[in-house]
Design a protein around this motif. Structure first.
Motif, short mmCIF file in Angstrom:
data_model
loop_
_atom_site.label_atom_id
_atom_site.label_comp_id
_atom_site.label_asym_id
_atom_site.label_seq_id
_atom_site.Cartn_x
_atom_site.Cartn_y
_atom_site.Cartn_z
N PRO A 1 35.42 40.92 35.12
CA PRO A 1 36.38 41.98 34.80
C PRO A 1 35.71 43.36 34.68
N GLN A 2 36.38 44.37 35.24
CA GLN A 2 35.93 45.75 35.11
C GLN A 2 37.07 46.58 34.51
N LEU B 1 36.54 51.47 37.02
CA LEU B 1 37.09 51.50 38.37
C LEU B 1 37.46 52.92 38.78
N GLY B 2 37.94 53.72 37.84
CA GLY B 2 38.25 55.11 38.13
C GLY B 2 37.02 55.90 38.54
N LEU C 1 46.12 48.88 41.81
CA LEU C 1 45.85 47.59 41.17
C LEU C 1 47.10 46.72 41.17
N LEU C 2 48.25 47.32 40.92
CA LEU C 2 49.50 46.56 40.94
C LEU C 2 49.76 46.00 42.33
N PRO D 1 41.08 39.58 30.38
CA PRO D 1 40.50 40.28 29.24
C PRO D 1 39.31 41.12 29.68
N GLY D 2 39.36 42.41 29.41
CA GLY D 2 38.27 43.31 29.81
C GLY D 2 38.56 44.13 31.03
N GLY D 3 39.68 43.85 31.71
CA GLY D 3 39.99 44.68 32.88
C GLY D 3 40.57 43.90 34.04
#
Length: 381
Positions: free
Chosen positions: A340-341, A346-347, A361-362, A374-376
């Motif tokens: 997870p990021q 990511l930005g 992402l969606l 969890p975490g991104g």
């Protein structure tokens, strides 16, 4: 008579683990942090067990196993269950068993053991959960039957919960079309619920599989059904919700599926129908709107393509996976890893503003290429 003269097999070891009092997820995690396998706890000395922070009740049962004390209540229960399983032809599928699916083993609070009636080899097939309202409409029941038949024909094993309404229609639809099906129940396999589905349950054991994490003699209780639901989604590549009210237990299954990184699909209905509102809510939250079986297969096809491992020396072609995506989504996908990021990270990697990043992402989630955790966010698979 000692335990060793009866059986110290792995089946019995995993059965004992499932019966240990106060041996829930956190206790198991402490054991696994200090051992290669949960069964190692059964041979640990008292000092080690105490150092792991296990309860007195847990340690007492383990000592009873080590001392071969069949008068211990947990050991007496183990022997009773083994006798009941033999009487009813019930098989034990512990986490050590070749037929225990890896995907189920990896979920949070995975069952340590499944009781099974039927073809346990089906557990290793690609499955799709089909769930929905007990108070289904005629249209919903028809959808469940037709989707189950078509998904079975296309190679997906339909898994559901044997409940009235959509569950029963899904099982029957698969069987009537000549395909096996898996039922996960929240009771002992000798106390199948509901009574109206006894004939259907018989058909499933003859042409499919029924599993439970509850031993013989266990009556169905409301508290057991959410636990059952996590197994339905844990066994499945994705979950299709056919009809559901806003308070339907099917939404628990869908929520659990998302937490487990599974795909969620929903069939829309009339805006005036109370059993469509749960599906509409899921769609608003990002579930894939489904009109035909192809919608499901296309989504899962992307997921499966991500799982495929190339042969040695074979070039990896990511083109089909990313085909049709804009450069922005491709950039986000390439920035994702298998851990997870955060959106902040990511930005920074993509240089995208927050609103564009979240839109991308969606879209990647809807395409089955990424999912939240969890975490991104991380790549699917």
């Amino acid at each position: 008579m000692s335990v060793s003269s009866l059986d110290r097999s792995l089946d019995n070891q995993w059965l004992l683990l499932s019966l240990l009092p106060r041996f829930a997820t956190r206790a198991r995690e402490r054991v696994l942090a200090n051992a290669d396998c949960l069964t190692d706890v059964l041979s640990m000395n008292p000092a080690t067990l105490k150092a792991l922070g296990l309860s007195a009740e847990t340690m007492s049962a383990i000592h009873g196993w080590q001392a071969e004390d069949l008068s211990h209540p947990v050991l007496a229960e183990l022997m009773k269950i083994r006798s009941q399983c033999r009487q009813h032809g019930i098989r034990l599928i512990g986490q050590h068993h070749d037929h225990f699916p890896e995907a189920l083993r990896q979920i949070h609070d995975a069952p340590m053991l499944l009781y099974a009636l039927g073809d346990t080899g089906l557990l290793l097939q690609d499955q799709i959960g089909v769930v929905g309202s007990r108070n289904a409409t005629r249209t919903g029941l028809d959808h469940a039957r037709k989707f189950a038949a078509e998904l079975g024909r296309r190679g997906l094993l339909v898994t559901s919960g044997l409940a009235l309404g959509i569950d029963g229609a899904a099982h029957a639809g698969a069987l009537d079309a000549g395909h096996p099906t898996v039922a996960v129940v929240g009771c002992g396999l000798d106390r199948l619920y509901p009574a109206q589905h006894r004939q259907l349950a018989h058909r499933i054991t003859e042409n499919g599989l029924i599993v439970s994490e509850y031993p013989p003699g266990t009556q169905a209780r409301a508290a057991y059904f959410p636990q059952r639901n996590r197994i339905i989604s844990g066994l499945s590549r994705g979950v299709l919700v056919v009809e559901a009210s806003l308070k339907s237990g099917s939404l628990i299954t869908a929520r659990t599926a998302l937490e487990q990184g599974r795909e969620v699909f929903a069939i829309p209905g009339s805006v005036h129908s109370p059993v469509a509102r749960g599906c509409h809510q899921l769609i608003k939250q990002g579930a894939r709107l489904v009109e035909t079986a192809d919608d499901i297969l296309e989504e899962l096809g992307t997921w499966w393509s991500m799982q495929a491992q190339p042969e040695a020396g074979e070039a990896v072609d990511k083109g089909p996976v990313l085909a049709g995506l804009d450069s922005r989504e491709i950039a986000v996908f390439e920035a994702l890893g298998y851990d997870p990021q955060s959106t902040d990270a990511l930005g920074q990697l993509t240089g995208l503003p927050a609103d564009q990043l979240m839109q991308s992402l969606l879209l990647l989630e809807l395409e089955g290429l990424a999912h939240s955790a969890p975490g991104g966010y991380l790549r699917a698979g």
